[in-house]
Design an enzyme around this catalytic site. Structure first.
Site, mmCIF file in Angstrom:
data_model
loop_
_atom_site.group_PDB
_atom_site.id
_atom_site.type_symbol
_atom_site.label_atom_id
_atom_site.label_comp_id
_atom_site.label_asym_id
_atom_site.label_seq_id
_atom_site.Cartn_x
_atom_site.Cartn_y
_atom_site.Cartn_z
ATOM 1 C CB SER A 50 48.775 -3.787 17.885
ATOM 2 O OG SER A 50 49.438 -5.034 17.933
ATOM 3 C CE LYS A 118 44.857 -10.388 13.741
ATOM 4 N NZ LYS A 118 44.233 -9.079 13.416
ATOM 5 C CD GLU A 186 40.247 -5.871 18.947
ATOM 6 O OE1 GLU A 186 40.835 -6.386 17.968
ATOM 7 O OE2 GLU A 186 40.635 -4.827 19.513
#
Ligand code: KIV
Length: 281
Positions: A50, A118, A186
């Site tokens: 992000s 991740k 998510e």
């Protein structure tokens, strides 16, 4: 693991052992100052891709490179003493083959000093997760809405509604069986997140998922009100630092234009102890 202020160094096995206990606190960081702020309050700190949208102004996470993740990872490492550091593998750095994933995960670990990586994807990434974990690389998985697949999904909508719930549940089971030590869920419906959390043996870390998850993660800039482009429904803002920062900048600009800044206390005299001479007349 239940301390409100973190004082020990957290490891992936400790995260695994936290399943079903006090919820794990996780936040993102991309810089040393933010890492220092979040370190003692979080079990895990994610250097998320992000960063591309939040700090670099990119429209999505697809343009984030390994070099960017490595640079931000190094910065975050300098600010962490307690939390487990996880670095996101960016789009294109792991999907081709388990070997490609290993090479790039090893690069992130050696260059940044992170303890885990991740990667996004469920059943399709299970073989890769198994390959990495069997070779000593702890992996946090990420299923549900996986932003690197924004083009395939056609947007950032909720995943796993109705009949699609079995796909997401299957993904969570596949990454668990492949050896991931935790999994981000998510933007999936609350009942599905609860069911997955009850069904799998590794901690679920929710973002737009459910309070029943074994932990929660948010983008730090979102909760601080520093990223103003949009506000996802799943974010609670705990501060409005963006607005405060803009007000401070406007006040500075006003003072400069009115010659109110710098003041006498901000300027230097001819001698170290001397005060600046006032001009007379
Ligand atoms: O990139 C990121 O910040 C993330 C979290 C929001 C889970 O993947």
């Amino acid at each position: 693991m239940s301390a409100s202020v973190q004082t020990s160094v957290i490891t992936p096995p400790q995260v695994l052992a936290a399943k079903g206990r006090t919820p794990l606190v996780c936040l993102t960081a991309y810089t040393t100052p933010t890492a220092k702020l979040v370190d003692r309050h979080c079990e895990m700190v994610l250097v998320g891709d992000s960063v591309g949208m939040v700090l670099h102004g990119l429209p999505d996470t697809l343009g984030v490179s390994l070099d960017m993740m490595s640079m931000h990872g190094k910065a975050v490492r300098r600010g962490l003493e307690h939390a487990l550091m996880v670095v996101d593998m960016p789009f294109g750095s792991y999907e081709e083959s388990p070997q490609q994933a290993f090479r790039n995960a090893a690069r992130l670990i050696t260059e940044t000093g992170c303890e885990a990586v991740k990667l996004e994807g469920g059943e399709a990434m299970a073989e890769t997760i198994r390959f990495l974990t069997r070779r000593g690389i702890p992996v946090m998985a990420h299923v549900g809405l996986t932003p690197q697949a924004v083009n395939a999904f056609g947007g950032y909508g909720v995943q796993g509604r109705g009949a699609d719930s079995e796909r997401i549940r299957g993904d969570a089971i596949a990454v668990t069986e492949a050896g991931a030590f935790s999994v981000v869920l998510e933007k999936i419906p609350d009942p599905l997140a609860r069911r997955i959390t009850a069904d799998i043996a590794i901690p679920t870390i929710g973002i737009g998922a459910s309070a029943a998850c074994d932990g929660q993660i948010l983008v730090t800039d979102d909760l601080l009100g520093q990223f103003g482009d949009f506000l996802p429904k799943f974010v609670r803002r705990y501060a409005d630092l963006g607005a405060q920062a803009e007000a401070a900048i406007a006040a500075y600009a006003k003072d400069v234009r009115a010659r109110q800044f710098p003041g006498p206390e901000h300027v230097f005299g001819d001698t170290p102890a001397g005060k600046p001479k006032r001009e007379i007349g």
